[in-house]
Design an enzyme around this catalytic site. Sequence first.
Site, PDB file in Angstrom:
ATOM      1  N   ASP A  35       0.819  -1.209   0.000  1.00 40.02           N
ATOM      2  CA  ASP A  35       0.000   0.000   0.000  1.00 40.02           C
ATOM      3  C   ASP A  35       0.860   1.269   0.000  1.00 40.02           C
ATOM      4  OD1 ASP A  35      -2.476   1.273  -0.078  1.00 40.02           O
ATOM      5  OD2 ASP A  35      -3.304   0.110   1.583  1.00 40.02           O
TER       6      ASP A  35
ATOM      7  N   ASP B 137      -9.846   3.641  -3.797  1.00 44.72           N
ATOM      8  CA  ASP B 137     -10.590   2.470  -3.330  1.00 44.72           C
ATOM      9  C   ASP B 137     -11.983   2.375  -3.945  1.00 44.72           C
ATOM     10  OD1 ASP B 137      -8.430   1.924  -1.769  1.00 44.72           O
ATOM     11  OD2 ASP B 137      -9.393   2.416   0.140  1.00 44.72           O
TER      12      ASP B 137
END
Length: 413
Positions: A157, A212
């Site tokens: 990430d 996202d």
Amino acid sequence: MKKILFLATVILCSSFIFGQGNNYVQDYTKFQGLALTPPMGWNSWNKFACNVDEAMIRQQADAMVSSGMRDAGYEYINIDDCWHGGRDSLGFIFPDAKRFPSGIKVLADYVHSKGLKLGIYSDAGSQTCGGRPGSRGYEFQDALKYAEWGIDYLKYDWCNTEGLKAEGAYKTITAALKKAGRPMVLSICEWGTDAPWKWAQNVGHLWRTTGDIYNCFDCVKDHGTWKAWGVMQILDKQAGLRQYAGPGHWNDPDMLEVGNGQLTPAEDRAHFSMWAMLAAPLIAGNDLRNMDEQTIGVLTNKEVIAINQDPLGIQGFRYSIKDSVETWLKPLNGGDWGVVFLNRNKGKTISVNHNWQEKVIVDSVADRTLDTRKINYSVFDCWKKISLGNTSTPLKISIPPHDVMVVRLKAMR
């Protein structure tokens, strides 16, 4: 004599310096031969966020087998954020002892015993998005631990990465994984901010193209400093990216929301179908332990999965839009084509009268041509699993709101 001794000393020192330097040359290229078709698996984040533990992960692995998902091609069980405990006195990462009392190695052995693979999560920054220890400054140590534990897939990430450049940071973790020696799929998750499709082909196996996903079909969730995107918003953001995808390097529009309860059955079908057409990784994000038959039917539809997993690895494209219905095409191995009719209208069933022979379709990116005037194709409905004749006659169908029809065209020899 002094000159000879001096030259000998220079040559000896130079050889030592260059030889020593060569020991530290890094290999910034990913493991080859992995993810030759889009990865298929499950990830904990969409449904469970930080609520992960050893027992639940074991149960998801069990459910992937019992539901038929493993047999349909799913193989990765991926633990997302919040598995971390801390670091020991030497800086090596260890898992949260309360959540993972047996340790990650034992869990990996269990997952492997099911014929599956285990994935794990870290972050290029000092902390993960969930506030756990990130890998910044510990990349090589973390990679060694992952290899020791038997990890097969790393999602990496991009939170808390102040001052870092994405390409350099991801090359560092790639070098660390290569040095550790265990082949792992690297999932680059920097949200498409630094256009990874332009530099990541030899660094990672897949890269996020957007922020996202949000569990809705056609909406935007505004978090103030960032936004999450509905299925249709993410679909639209894939425009212009298909030329960067192919075997071993995939555009990743984020994980699936199929089965998480907010989408209708039609929307689940449409979501899954469009990810298949995008040659996107099929990473389920629901609770596999309590799926109904409808959800299992979507996630294990072998005809739609075959379009996604086609060995040519060509990402599909939107060909046309008419009356809220989008027509998408995807060249497939052996001269076949995947075709989707997507009704984006929220409340209206749309009638479609599609004349296959109206135009010759040329895909310049893939160098493929669909010419039904020269070649007649059979038409197979991948959801209803029935024949719809062939391309010598028009296709007349009705598509409900937020639903799709997916067909496979096969040349009739």
